[in-house]
Design a protein around this motif. Structure first.
Motif: not given
Length: 277
Positions: A189-217
């Motif tokens: 996702g970051l690679e694609i954002a860089r390729r097209y110089d995207c102003e934003a990136i929209h990850p799913p809630r369990n892709a956020i490091a350091g949160t309990a959501l990261a290990t939640t189905p």
């Protein structure tokens, strides 16, 4: 801790018939709503309409999504405009009708869902020799979408899971901000954002490091601590991070603590509750 911007997912789909004008107007009544998130696809004539599923006969919690059937892009516009959503009187709007109905004080995140094909190349980072081909598949539809959006004076943000759509946006509407939607591979996702110089990136809630959501189905996505800190990396590159999709105040609070910029939510009021709890 700053409070993230609240983005109404399909017009707060938890409390209103998703992707309809009725949902959008209801979401606009909440002061917290900074932006509406909607999905667009073409009718059989190519006119952009606001609906998420590629088929009209999907379901939501056992309830039929609409009272029609078949692929959206194989259905004529008149039928779509009289098709009722989730058993209500609300119908599928064209993108032009939707934008005309809402206040321009609200931003709109237009997710480019499908150009009219069953072969999407969903959430893939494309090889160099494939990019022009996929852009060409998306371009006719994206050009129609951008044309419709030019009449709207509020903020527009285009997003997609499909690299071809983002490539087409950069051709058809280069002055508009864009965001790559992330599925199961934050680094891609970051690679694609860089390729097209995207102003934003929209990850799913369990892709956020350091949160309990990261290990939640969640949607069958990986249930492990992410290998990269997508918030830190995106912010270091000057990109906004808007996370999808939040359904309760505990999730909202975790993501706010993690420093995300925006939260795509199914319900209003989640940020207010999280601040008082």
């Amino acid at each position: 801790m700053t409070t993230p911007a609240v983005i109404a997912h399909r017009g707060f789909a938890g409390v209103a018939p998703e992707n309809t004008v009725a949902a959008a107007l209801a979401a606009a009544e909440f002061d917290e709503t900074a932006m509406l998130e909607i999905d667009v696809q073409p009718a059989s004539c190519g006119t952009p309409v606001v609906i998420h599923d590629e088929r009209l006969d999907g379901t939501r919690d056992g309830r039929p999504l609409t009272d029609a059937s078949g692929f959206v892009w194989e259905t004529d516009l008149e039928t779509l405009q009289t098709t009722r959503v989730l058993g209500t009187d609300a119908t599928i709007p064209t993108l032009a009708e939707f934008l005309e109905a809402i206040p321009e004080t609200l931003g709109v995140n237009v997710e480019l869902k499908n150009p009219g094909t069953t072969e999407l190349r969903f959430a893939e980072s494309l090889a160099p020799d494939e990019r022009d081909d996929r852009r060409g598949i998306w371009e006719p539809f994206v050009e129609r979408v951008v044309e419709e959006c030019r009449a709207f004076d509020g903020e527009i943000l285009y997003s997609s899971f499909c690299e071809g759509a983002l490539a087409a946006v950069r051709e058809a509407g280069p002055t508009y901000p864009a965001a790559t939607l992330v599925w199961d591979d934050p680094e891609a996702g970051l690679e694609i954002a860089r390729r097209y110089d995207c102003e934003a990136i929209h990850p799913p809630r369990n892709a956020i490091a350091g949160t309990a959501l990261a290990t939640t189905p969640y949607y069958g996505l990986p249930e492990a601590e992410p290998e990269i800190d997508i918030v830190a990396e995106a912010h270091a590159e000057g990109r906004t991070v808007n996370v999808w999709t939040v359904t309760n105040w505990q999730q909202f609070a975790q993501l706010a603590e993690a420093g995300v910029d925006g939260i795509i939510a199914d319900y209003p009021g989640l940020g207010t509750v999280s601040q008082t709890s």
